[in-house]
Write an enzyme that holds these catalytic residues in place. Sequence first.
Site, PDB file in Angstrom:
ATOM      1  CG  LEU A  59      13.551  40.433   2.398  1.00  0.00           C
ATOM      2  CD1 LEU A  59      15.005  40.891   2.462  1.00  0.00           C
ATOM      3  CD2 LEU A  59      13.460  38.924   2.589  1.00  0.00           C
ATOM      4  CG  ASP A  60       9.052  39.809   8.164  1.00  0.00           C
ATOM      5  OD1 ASP A  60       8.112  39.964   7.367  1.00  0.00           O
ATOM      6  OD2 ASP A  60       9.185  38.808   8.889  1.00  0.00           O
ATOM      7  NE  ARG A  61      11.254  49.498  10.694  1.00  0.00           N
ATOM      8  CZ  ARG A  61      10.860  50.381  11.602  1.00  0.00           C
ATOM      9  NH1 ARG A  61       9.723  50.202  12.242  1.00  0.00           N
ATOM     10  NH2 ARG A  61      11.594  51.438  11.863  1.00  0.00           N
TER      11      ARG A  61
END
Length: 331
Positions: free
Chosen positions: A147-149
């Site tokens: 997942l993106d940050r």
Amino acid sequence: MRDLRKEFHVRPVAREIVGEESSGQRIDNFLMRHLKGVPKSHIYQLLHSGQVRLNSRRVGADQALRPGDVVRIPPVRMAGDGAVSRRSIDRSAFVAFRVVYEDRALLAIDKPAGLAVHGGSGLSFGVIEQLRAQHPDWKFLELVHRLDRETSGILLLAKSRGPLVELHRQFRVGSVGKYYMALVRGKWRNIRQSVKLPLGRYLTSSGERRVAVVAPDRGDLPGKMAAHTVFTLRGVHGGFSLLEAELKTGRTHQIRVHLAHLGFPIAGDDKYGDFAWNRQLARSGEPPRLGRMFLHALRLDVTHPVTGRRLLLETPLAGELQEFLDGLDRA
């Protein structure tokens, strides 16, 4: 007197399993992402000398990667803080992750926004380093996907190699249901809309990697990838639309780029959104300010790699996102 010369450490040998987000990426670019700070010339020397192996074989620098591939990265001398040992995270710095599901094969957590799944890029500890440090007795723990940050929500990990390989296969063939919630600016027109827009990677003037929609007639563009998202309207909140996004493919930043390209930027998106609008949303007042991107990994629908049963993993909207929605409804 303290020695002010550059401090170095040796990053131990590592075996990285390629996820779907790196599908089609060249192995040299993959290594540059995992060996930040190492000169490109040294990375190419490692490849040419055969010290880097892909699925136990020597490969050239232009070799494209596939999900499930195993990249052996040899020991590398690096400057500054690099690889993080299990014992290097102080217990007081542990993040208390909410466990959504756990058994002997799998672990699913609710990842908070602002925490990267991997350390690096100036971030000492990501989710995987945190969990390995919190559970030193676990012999194996790897990310099934990423997942993106700034994205919160369901993150799935495997506790042994067999389940990891099987789950990577499911992601690769498209048998996993992946659903997100996003809040966008504007009135979404259709209850349900299928979006098929190919994506390509590029570098900004500062060297940062980004993704953009590629025109259909640019078939010669390197790295062009098919991307398919299905959006379902779940609610209208003032001048905002709440969308459920089903990923049919799993390209980097796919939801964010598709929506921005269509003229519906995600609230708080600091890469592809409306920056002036984001600053307004982050200010205090009513409705409550939004200090992050409104993108949440809501649900994963997978086949359990051991039992063969269908497993539905779901987590509610992060508290700060739900509060923002409630504030919009009160306004």
